[in-house]
Design a protein around this motif. Structure first.
Motif, PDB file in Angstrom:
ATOM      1  N   GLY A  33      21.027  -5.934   9.663  1.00  0.00           N
ATOM      2  CA  GLY A  33      19.677  -5.350   9.695  1.00  0.00           C
ATOM      3  C   GLY A  33      19.038  -5.472  11.075  1.00  0.00           C
ATOM      4  N   GLN A  34      19.254  -6.625  11.714  1.00  0.00           N
ATOM      5  CA  GLN A  34      18.702  -6.817  13.066  1.00  0.00           C
ATOM      6  C   GLN A  34      19.358  -5.867  14.060  1.00  0.00           C
ATOM      7  OE1 GLN A  34      19.320 -10.983  13.724  1.00  0.00           O
ATOM      8  NE2 GLN A  34      17.431 -11.586  12.661  1.00  0.00           N
ATOM      9  N   TYR A  35      20.679  -5.728  13.977  1.00  0.00           N
ATOM     10  CA  TYR A  35      21.366  -4.797  14.886  1.00  0.00           C
ATOM     11  C   TYR A  35      20.934  -3.353  14.636  1.00  0.00           C
ATOM     12  CZ  TYR A  35      24.527  -8.367  16.692  1.00  0.00           C
ATOM     13  OH  TYR A  35      25.059  -9.471  17.324  1.00  0.00           O
ATOM     14  N   THR A  36      20.749  -3.024  13.354  1.00  0.00           N
ATOM     15  CA  THR A  36      20.286  -1.678  13.021  1.00  0.00           C
ATOM     16  C   THR A  36      18.895  -1.430  13.594  1.00  0.00           C
ATOM     17  OG1 THR A  36      21.566  -1.740  10.984  1.00  0.00           O
ATOM     18  CG2 THR A  36      19.859  -0.063  11.136  1.00  0.00           C
ATOM     19  N   ALA A  43      17.179   3.967  20.297  1.00  0.00           N
ATOM     20  CA  ALA A  43      17.200   5.418  20.116  1.00  0.00           C
ATOM     21  C   ALA A  43      15.792   5.991  20.250  1.00  0.00           C
ATOM     22  CB  ALA A  43      17.799   5.776  18.758  1.00  0.00           C
ATOM     23  N   ARG A  44      14.797   5.293  19.686  1.00  0.00           N
ATOM     24  CA  ARG A  44      13.406   5.744  19.775  1.00  0.00           C
ATOM     25  C   ARG A  44      12.918   5.715  21.225  1.00  0.00           C
ATOM     26  NH1 ARG A  44      11.568   3.170  15.636  1.00  0.00           N
ATOM     27  NH2 ARG A  44      11.453   1.196  16.717  1.00  0.00           N
ATOM     28  N   SER A  49      11.575   8.574  26.167  1.00  0.00           N
ATOM     29  CA  SER A  49      11.714   8.800  27.611  1.00  0.00           C
ATOM     30  C   SER A  49      11.995  10.278  27.894  1.00  0.00           C
ATOM     31  CB  SER A  49      12.809   7.913  28.195  1.00  0.00           C
ATOM     32  OG  SER A  49      14.080   8.287  27.697  1.00  0.00           O
ATOM     33  N   PHE A  50      12.797  10.918  27.044  1.00  0.00           N
ATOM     34  CA  PHE A  50      13.038  12.352  27.227  1.00  0.00           C
ATOM     35  C   PHE A  50      11.776  13.161  26.988  1.00  0.00           C
ATOM     36  CE2 PHE A  50      17.692  11.779  27.033  1.00  0.00           C
ATOM     37  CZ  PHE A  50      18.021  12.600  28.102  1.00  0.00           C
ATOM     38  N   GLU A  51      10.995  12.783  25.980  1.00  0.00           N
ATOM     39  CA  GLU A  51       9.743  13.488  25.718  1.00  0.00           C
ATOM     40  C   GLU A  51       8.760  13.311  26.872  1.00  0.00           C
ATOM     41  OE1 GLU A  51       8.367  12.049  21.952  1.00  0.00           O
ATOM     42  OE2 GLU A  51       9.873  13.180  20.833  1.00  0.00           O
ATOM     43  N   ASP A  52       8.704  12.098  27.438  1.00  0.00           N
ATOM     44  CA  ASP A  52       7.833  11.852  28.594  1.00  0.00           C
ATOM     45  C   ASP A  52       8.272  12.677  29.791  1.00  0.00           C
ATOM     46  OD1 ASP A  52       6.308  10.083  27.166  1.00  0.00           O
ATOM     47  OD2 ASP A  52       7.316   8.283  27.965  1.00  0.00           O
ATOM     48  N   LEU A  53       9.581  12.750  30.005  1.00  0.00           N
ATOM     49  CA  LEU A  53      10.098  13.546  31.109  1.00  0.00           C
ATOM     50  C   LEU A  53       9.756  15.018  30.928  1.00  0.00           C
ATOM     51  CD1 LEU A  53      11.809  13.568  33.700  1.00  0.00           C
ATOM     52  CD2 LEU A  53      13.810  13.908  32.252  1.00  0.00           C
ATOM     53  N   ALA A  54       9.908  15.521  29.708  1.00  0.00           N
ATOM     54  CA  ALA A  54       9.575  16.918  29.433  1.00  0.00           C
ATOM     55  C   ALA A  54       8.088  17.154  29.626  1.00  0.00           C
ATOM     56  CB  ALA A  54       9.988  17.291  28.008  1.00  0.00           C
ATOM     57  N   ARG A  55       7.258  16.216  29.156  1.00  0.00           N
ATOM     58  CA  ARG A  55       5.813  16.341  29.299  1.00  0.00           C
ATOM     59  C   ARG A  55       5.420  16.312  30.778  1.00  0.00           C
ATOM     60  NH1 ARG A  55       4.197  11.882  26.577  1.00  0.00           N
ATOM     61  NH2 ARG A  55       5.064  12.793  24.703  1.00  0.00           N
ATOM     62  N   GLU A  56       6.063  15.436  31.557  1.00  0.00           N
ATOM     63  CA  GLU A  56       5.766  15.351  32.988  1.00  0.00           C
ATOM     64  C   GLU A  56       6.156  16.642  33.704  1.00  0.00           C
ATOM     65  OE1 GLU A  56       7.513  12.783  36.638  1.00  0.00           O
ATOM     66  OE2 GLU A  56       6.874  11.647  34.892  1.00  0.00           O
ATOM     67  N   THR A  57       7.290  17.201  33.318  1.00  0.00           N
ATOM     68  CA  THR A  57       7.724  18.463  33.911  1.00  0.00           C
ATOM     69  C   THR A  57       6.735  19.570  33.571  1.00  0.00           C
ATOM     70  OG1 THR A  57      10.021  17.755  33.702  1.00  0.00           O
ATOM     71  CG2 THR A  57       9.626  20.099  34.029  1.00  0.00           C
TER      72      THR A  57
END
Length: 117
Positions: A33-36, A43-44, A49-57
């Motif tokens: 459970g801890q590893y999960t 993953a979140r 980070s991808f959403e922030d990068l897209a928003r910054e772009t």
């Protein structure tokens, strides 16, 4: 995501009890459970980070578009100001724009005296 049915879960549970033993099974489940939870958090964070990068772009593109709009909006204003200046100088009386030596002859000529009416 994994498409695991109840029969597969039951098989995994039986195998876990056999190989790990009932004594250490709660400890194993807690560790899994801890590893999960750690994997989900990573993953979140990766997705954020991808959403922030897209928003910054998008923000940079919007800034560029705003700068272009400002430049485009200022040009017609400058053109209108120049046009207003041209109209203002064109509508001034000739005496004001031309030196007296270059003024039209009609304005320099003395007015004729009118005879008795």
């Amino acid at each position: 995501m994994f498409d695991i049915g109840w029969s597969e879960l039951l098989l995994v549970a039986v195998l876990a009890i056999i190989f790990v033993g009932p004594k250490d099974l709660p400890k194993l489940m807690r560790t899994l459970g801890q590893y999960t939870a750690k994997m989900r958090a990573m993953a979140r964070e990766f997705q954020n980070s991808f959403e922030d990068l897209a928003r910054e772009t998008e923000i940079e593109e919007l800034r560029k578009q705003m700068a272009e709009l400002r430049e485009g909006a200022m040009k017609p204003l400058a053109d209108m100001q120049q046009s207003a200046e041209v109209i203002a100088t064109a509508t001034k009386a000739p005496e004001q724009t031309l030196p007296p030596s270059e003024a039209p002859a009609a304005t320099q000529a003395e007015p004729k005296e009118a005879g008795p009416v």
